[in-house]
Design a protein around this motif. Structure first.
Motif, short mmCIF file in Angstrom:
data_model
loop_
_atom_site.label_atom_id
_atom_site.label_comp_id
_atom_site.label_asym_id
_atom_site.label_seq_id
_atom_site.Cartn_x
_atom_site.Cartn_y
_atom_site.Cartn_z
N PRO A 184 -4.95 8.49 7.12
CA PRO A 184 -4.73 8.63 8.58
C PRO A 184 -5.93 8.21 9.42
O PRO A 184 -5.77 7.89 10.60
CB PRO A 184 -4.43 10.12 8.74
N ASP A 185 -7.15 8.21 8.81
CA ASP A 185 -8.33 7.82 9.57
C ASP A 185 -8.79 6.40 9.23
O ASP A 185 -9.93 6.01 9.56
CB ASP A 185 -9.47 8.80 9.34
N ASP A 186 -7.94 5.64 8.61
CA ASP A 186 -8.28 4.25 8.26
C ASP A 186 -8.52 3.46 9.55
O ASP A 186 -7.66 3.43 10.43
CB ASP A 186 -7.13 3.63 7.46
N PRO A 187 -9.68 2.81 9.68
CA PRO A 187 -9.99 2.07 10.92
C PRO A 187 -9.03 0.91 11.17
O PRO A 187 -8.89 0.45 12.31
CB PRO A 187 -11.42 1.57 10.70
N ARG A 188 -8.35 0.45 10.14
CA ARG A 188 -7.39 -0.64 10.33
C ARG A 188 -6.21 -0.22 11.19
O ARG A 188 -5.54 -1.05 11.81
CB ARG A 188 -6.89 -1.14 8.97
N LEU A 189 -5.94 1.09 11.25
CA LEU A 189 -4.83 1.58 12.09
C LEU A 189 -5.08 1.28 13.56
O LEU A 189 -4.17 0.87 14.28
CB LEU A 189 -4.64 3.09 11.88
N ASP A 190 -6.33 1.49 14.00
CA ASP A 190 -6.64 1.21 15.40
C ASP A 190 -6.54 -0.28 15.68
O ASP A 190 -6.06 -0.69 16.75
CB ASP A 190 -8.05 1.73 15.73
N GLU A 191 -6.96 -1.10 14.73
CA GLU A 191 -6.88 -2.54 14.92
C GLU A 191 -5.42 -2.99 15.03
O GLU A 191 -5.07 -3.80 15.90
CB GLU A 191 -7.55 -3.26 13.74
#
Length: 257
Positions: A184-191
């Motif tokens: 859930p905190d994977d930075p790719r999610l924001d990208e």
């Protein structure tokens, strides 16, 4: 020779049961004959005729409570009453036909709850890269959407039909279905959320897929029930959906909280 027939014979002649004849007597639809010297009730031609009339009207769908006054009415009143019964029966036939059609659609669970165009879209989802779990969640979400926001559901389907013809939109969809294993905190999610939000902002017709299912009453409650169905808030999919909504709100798009 005794005049008339017994209640059992009368029932057979008319085509009903003895219990039914007695019920007609109880309701006052047919006068009960007097007993003869042997203690039997004998049904003559007049009683048999009345039994036939009552049985015929009841079989045609006339409520028993209305048969008595109907048989006592004049020709014009009788015709009007029969016309009203026919109208009611026609409505009932339409209702039963609709129920039958629904039962036929139950052979396909999707078709029982969703219109054909929604079923067609679900059938296309595997080719768009949707895994079975996502298709099931979409189906359930659409069932909720149709129930909670019926006035906007057809337009929503039209927007989806249009959007899946866009290769860029389909690519984003496929990427959004590949995040199941992400933390859930994977930075790719924001990208990915940024790319999706920018795509929606650049394509108003696609943006309506996000904003279109908003009810006129209790908008926030209904929207969240639909938008969050099938996704845990702490899952990667739940975080991605929340990030996209946050970015769209920051750009001035009205999305219920």
């Amino acid at each position: 020779m005794r005049n008339g027939v017994t209640i059992g014979q009368a029932a057979v002649f008319v085509g009903v049961t003895v219990k039914t004849v007695r019920h007609y007597h109880k309701l006052g639809l047919v006068t009960e004959p007097e007993r003869d010297s042997a203690g039997y009730r004998r049904y003559g031609s007049a009683e048999l005729l009345r039994l036939v009339q009552v049985r015929t009207l009841a079989g045609a769908g006339v409520p028993l409570a209305e048969i008595g006054p109907l048989l006592e009415s004049d020709a014009d009143q009788f015709a009007a009453a029969i016309a009203e019964v026919e109208r009611q029966l026609t409505e009932r036939i339409s209702e039963l036909t609709a129920r039958r059609d629904t039962l036929h659609r139950l052979s396909d669970g999707n078709r029982a709850l969703l219109p054909d165009r929604a079923v067609a879209l679900l059938a296309r989802m595997p080719s768009l890269g949707y895994p079975p779990a996502e298709i099931a969640a979409a189906r359930e979400g659409w069932v909720l959407a149709r129930a909670l926001v019926p006035e906007g559901f057809d337009d929503y389907l039209a927007d989806v039909e249009n959007a899946i013809e866009d290769p860029r939109f389909v690519t984003l969809l496929r990427r959004s279905t590949d995040i199941e294993a992400w933390a859930p905190d994977d930075p790719r999610l924001d990208e990915l959320a940024t790319e999706m939000a920018e795509h929606f902002l650049a394509n108003p017709a696609h943006l309506r897929i996000v904003t279109g299912l908003q009810a006129r009453t209790e908008a926030a409650t209904r929207y969240q029930l639909i938008a969050n169905h099938g996704h845990q808030e702490t899952s990667a999919a739940g975080v991605l959906a929340a990030l996209v909504e946050t970015k769209l709100r920051a750009a001035g798009i009205g999305i219920p909280r």
